[in-house]
Design a protein around this motif. Sequence first.
Motif, PDB file in Angstrom:
ATOM      1  N   SER A   4       0.843  -1.095  -0.005  1.00 10.19           N
ATOM      2  CA  SER A   4      -0.138  -0.068  -0.162  1.00 10.19           C
ATOM      3  C   SER A   4       1.166   1.161   0.000  1.00 10.19           C
ATOM      4  O   SER A   4       0.156   2.293   0.322  1.00 10.19           O
ATOM      5  N   VAL A   6       2.548   2.637  -2.617  1.00  7.09           N
ATOM      6  CA  VAL A   6       2.219   3.363  -3.842  1.00  7.09           C
ATOM      7  C   VAL A   6       0.907   3.570  -4.231  1.00  7.09           C
ATOM      8  O   VAL A   6       0.234   2.407  -4.272  1.00  7.09           O
ATOM      9  N   ARG A   7      -0.120   4.567  -4.060  1.00  6.77           N
ATOM     10  CA  ARG A   7      -1.482   4.371  -4.111  1.00  6.77           C
ATOM     11  C   ARG A   7      -1.884   5.000  -5.637  1.00  6.77           C
ATOM     12  O   ARG A   7      -2.944   4.459  -6.154  1.00  6.77           O
ATOM     13  N   ALA A   8      -0.960   5.700  -6.361  1.00  7.67           N
ATOM     14  CA  ALA A   8      -1.359   6.220  -7.664  1.00  7.67           C
ATOM     15  C   ALA A   8      -0.151   6.709  -8.307  1.00  7.67           C
ATOM     16  O   ALA A   8       0.862   7.272  -7.666  1.00  7.67           O
ATOM     17  N   LEU A   9      -0.324   6.637  -9.713  1.00  9.88           N
ATOM     18  CA  LEU A   9       0.866   7.095 -10.388  1.00  9.88           C
ATOM     19  C   LEU A   9       0.330   8.200 -11.429  1.00  9.88           C
ATOM     20  O   LEU A   9      -0.932   7.921 -11.981  1.00  9.88           O
ATOM     21  N   ARG A  10       0.801   9.311 -11.632  1.00 12.25           N
ATOM     22  CA  ARG A  10       0.392  10.109 -12.710  1.00 12.25           C
ATOM     23  C   ARG A  10       1.415  10.415 -13.683  1.00 12.25           C
ATOM     24  O   ARG A  10       2.462  10.969 -13.452  1.00 12.25           O
TER      25      ARG A  10
END
Length: 116
Positions: A4, A6-10
């Motif tokens: 948990s 890394v929750r998001a990559l942009r």
Amino acid sequence: MGSSVVRALRVLPPGAVDTTPPPAADRPAPGKAAAPAGPVKTRETASAGYRLALEAHRVAVDPAHQRPAAPDDGDPSRIPADARDAFAHYRAQARETASAVQGAAIRRARAERTAA
């Protein structure tokens, strides 16, 4: 760390990052370097964990993947006479490899520029 972390990559499109230099007021004055926060850390003064990790790395590194130490091209007198041919062959191979890598990098950069 767990799964948990890394929750998001942009993913940003090319050129999305502002690369303009900051205003003069935000830049540090020339000649004034930041003072070190404390004594300089060296391998000798590093933590025990760092020394353990460094030793583990040294044990795990495959010598076949390390570039052999070679004297500078500018001073052939440092190369023993019986090794000069082998050294010249090694340097020629290294130049060929470097040239091939550079050519591949240039081709890739050109391909990426034309695709963008």
